[in-house]
Design a protein around this motif. Structure first.
Motif, short mmCIF file in Angstrom:
data_model
loop_
_atom_site.label_atom_id
_atom_site.label_comp_id
_atom_site.label_asym_id
_atom_site.label_seq_id
_atom_site.Cartn_x
_atom_site.Cartn_y
_atom_site.Cartn_z
N ARG A 129 1.12 4.34 -2.97
CA ARG A 129 1.01 5.79 -2.84
C ARG A 129 2.28 6.49 -3.33
N MET A 136 6.88 17.00 -0.97
CA MET A 136 5.78 17.53 -1.78
C MET A 136 4.39 17.22 -1.22
N PRO A 172 0.12 11.91 3.16
CA PRO A 172 -0.35 10.81 2.30
C PRO A 172 0.74 9.91 1.74
N LEU A 173 1.93 10.45 1.48
CA LEU A 173 2.95 9.58 0.91
C LEU A 173 3.68 8.77 1.98
N ARG A 174 3.28 8.98 3.23
CA ARG A 174 3.86 8.19 4.33
C ARG A 174 2.80 7.25 4.90
N ALA A 175 1.62 7.27 4.34
CA ALA A 175 0.53 6.48 4.91
C ALA A 175 0.06 5.45 3.89
N PRO A 176 -0.41 4.30 4.35
CA PRO A 176 -0.84 3.27 3.41
C PRO A 176 -2.11 3.62 2.65
N GLY A 177 -2.94 4.48 3.20
CA GLY A 177 -4.16 4.82 2.48
C GLY A 177 -5.33 3.94 2.87
N LEU A 203 5.56 13.88 -9.94
CA LEU A 203 6.82 14.62 -9.98
C LEU A 203 7.52 14.41 -11.33
N ALA A 238 10.68 15.38 -3.78
CA ALA A 238 9.90 14.14 -3.62
C ALA A 238 9.56 13.89 -2.16
N HIS A 239 10.47 14.27 -1.26
CA HIS A 239 10.24 14.01 0.15
C HIS A 239 9.23 14.94 0.80
N LEU A 245 0.84 -1.21 0.00
CA LEU A 245 0.00 0.00 0.00
C LEU A 245 0.87 1.25 0.00
N LEU A 246 1.93 1.19 0.79
CA LEU A 246 2.85 2.33 0.83
C LEU A 246 3.50 2.53 -0.54
#
Ligand code: SF4
Ligand code: SF4
Ligand code: SF4
Ligand code: FES
Lengths: 148, 406
Positions: free
Chosen positions: A90, B339, B386-391, A98, B336-337, A86-87
């Motif tokens: 995303r 955004m 959001p880019l650190r979470a599974p969703g 990007l 990327a980190h 899942l990670l």
């Protein structure tokens, strides 16, 4: 035809594939054992989980000269570390934006769920991805980068 | 109570003399300090009394709070990073902080990452429609307004006008849009900023909805904020009255207008970057990134860059120590980190010696990601970036992965 300085018909895509040890990697193994044919464009790097493939790793693969980057993990719900896939998902969604923003086609980055028994799906994924990359031509990232 | 609104003013003669809008903020800070609500006040004051530079000050003596009264538009000290780096993330100190919306959002993002202890902070939000770059502003005042920058005692941004007041009391007004077309006016990120009222703070203080300049409009967003107002009224530090309907309407209209103006700038900034072809984008951005001199400035100022051990430091298998210029990947990796959480504070772009439009790109991406993941940076301390979470499961069904490229 000229395509960023490389003749299209001679262009052999370089695809770097990060395959999860538990599923896609086993799937690739199976494809091999079963002698399923697919283009020799894939360079495999085995990872313990698709969740290990960070944005830095994906970008570095492009920088190292990949025309396409494939991340393949376990099907949703099957990740051995619960949420790694899942990670990854995303992260890929984010990185595609990007890449597109700075001028690299988002289709050069691909995420797939491939199970250990899905040798055929792996072969099919690589075949399709190779076709896509052939259409897109050599990665401009690589060319820009080399010229620097 | 959450959501309550007041028109407030100070009861202190000294403060009233110095203040621009009734001095309510200064009095609240003084109250918080004198009544031991906090151990210290963190605010901003003019550097050596000059309005074109300002420094953060940590105040423990209530009598000194008055030095921070009045608004300064030039420069924007990095309050969030300041708390993290120099005040141990407020771990051992209760602090009342005056913060613009981007400061407040950055504080929330750092609190999410366990870098700031939010419970120890009292966030006194200050409404903001833009800040100015010091030296460019001096030049503008000389060239566009035709006056000596040292004669200016006040700037004011109201709708599409920039007004400056001189020592002798005269006012000069110019159209902001026209100044900005010439490269003057507000910082680029401020022009496209649509969060003008810091709703994530405990209270917000501003001038929208104020009829004359004798009071401050305060909106309350938390119980802590509500108690602060109530107690400081009881203690006799401020007086309040209820804003009437006209005041509320004016405030609403001004807020909506500011958002409209911000959206217009967003469209202007982003469409130029989006309508060009992939190849043009590549030439443009790689041309920009190839100028990077690896000064680490963007990493040092960005409130989202919180890592103890940054990947971009030397010899972590990515960046070779001592190698200049760095790889084009260098600025890209930071983007990327951060955004997904960029709060559009604009500082990365301000400090970049190569003038790479960093915050323009990062914030553009942030808006796209915000739409996809329905995430607003800097608002809810419990929402994971959001880019650190599974969703969520639901999103899995609705967001189709490989077609998301365009
Ligand atoms: S990326 Fe730039 S604009 Fe965004 S939060 Fe960081 S410093 Fe501020
Ligand atoms: S660039 Fe990345 S690793 Fe470095 S401080 Fe910023 S977020 Fe952390
Ligand atoms: S501030 Fe600019 S030059 Fe310095 S490291 Fe960041 S991108 Fe490179
Ligand atoms: S273990 Fe296969 S994707 Fe996580």
């Amino acid at each position: 035809m000229d395509n960023n300085g490389i003749a299209t018909d001679k262009f052999e895509p370089r695809i770097i594939g990060f395959l999860c040890n538990w599923c896609a990697y086993a799937g690739a193994d199976l494809a091999g054992v079963s002698r399923i044919q697919y283009p020799p464009t894939l360079r495999v790097i085995r990872v313990m989980c698709s969740g290990r493939v960070s944005d830095i790793i994906m970008l570095s693969a492009f920088a190292a000269g990949a025309d396409g980057v494939l991340v393949a993990g376990c099907h949703l719900g099957d990740c051995h570390y619960q949420k790694g896939n899942l990670l990854a998902r995303r992260r890929v969604v984010g990185l595609k934006r990007l890449l597109e923003a700075v001028g690299i086609d988002g289709d050069r980055l691909r995420l797939e769920w491939i199970g250990a028994s899905e040798g055929a799906k792996l072969a099919e994924t690589v075949t399709n991805f190779t076709r896509t990359i052939k259409k897109l031509g050599p990665s401009p990232f690589r060319l820009k980068y080399d010229k620097r | 109570m959450k959501g309550e609104m007041h028109l407030a003013w100070s009861t202190d003669g000294e403060i009233l003399k110095r203040a621009e809008y009734g001095g309510a903020v200064t009095s609240l800070l003084k109250f918080a300090l004198e009544y031991k609500w906090v151990d210290a006040v963190l605010a901003v004051k003019a550097r050596n009394g000059k309005r074109y530079g300002c420094t953060p000050v940590l105040i423990t003596n209530p009598e000194k709070v008055i030095e921070t009264s009045g608004s300064l538009h030039c420069a924007s000290p990095n309050i969030a990073r300041y708390i993290k780096e120099y005040l141990d993330g407020a771990l051992y100190l209760k602090i009342a902080v005056t913060c613009k919306p981007c400061d407040a959002m950055a504080i929330i993002e750092l609190a999410k990452r366990n870098q700031i202890k939010l419970d120890n902070l009292l966030l006194i939000g200050i409404n903001c429609t833009g800040t100015l770059i010091p030296n460019r502003t001096k030049r503008m005042i000389k060239e566009e307004f035709g006056v000596d920058p040292d004669d200016v005692v006040r700037e004011d941004i109201e709708e599409d006008k920039l007004t400056i007041t001189l020592k002798d009391g005269t006012e000069k007004v110019k159209n902001l849009d026209e100044l900005e077309k010439k490269g003057y006016g507000r910082r680029e990120n401020c022009r496209r900023c649509e969060v003008n009222i810091p709703t994530m703070a405990d209270i917000s203080c501003g001038k929208w909805g104020v009829m004359d300049e004798k009071e401050t409009f305060i909106e309350v967003f938390s119980d802590k904020g509500s108690d602060l107002i109530e107690e400081s009224i009881k203690a006799g530090y401020i007086k309040v009255e209820q804003p009437d309907n006209i005041a509320l309407k004016t405030r609403k209209r001004k807020k909506e207008d500011a958002i409209k103006r911000a959206k217009k700038w967003q469209r202007r900034d982003f469409t130029t970057l989006k309508k060009i072809t992939l190849n043009e984008r590549l030439n443009y951005w790689f041309g920009q990134f190839n100028q990077c001199i690896k000064c680490f400035g963007c990493i040092d100022v960005c409130p989202i860059c919180y890592c103890e051990d940054c990947y971009l430091e030397a010899d972590r298998d990515l960046v070779t120590g001592g190698e200049v210029p760095p790889d084009v990947l260098f600025p890209m990796i930071r983007i990327a980190h951060v955004m997904d959480s960029c709060v559009n504070c604009g500082q990365c772009q301000d400090v970049c010696p190569m003038e790479i439009p960093l915050s323009q790109l990062t914030f553009m991406l942030n808006r796209e990601l915000a739409k996809i993941f329905k995430y607003k940076p800097g608002v809810d301390v419990n929402a994971i970036p959001p880019l650190r979470a599974p969703g969520t499961e639901e999103e899995l069904r609705t967001v189709v992965l490989n077609s998301l490229a365009r």
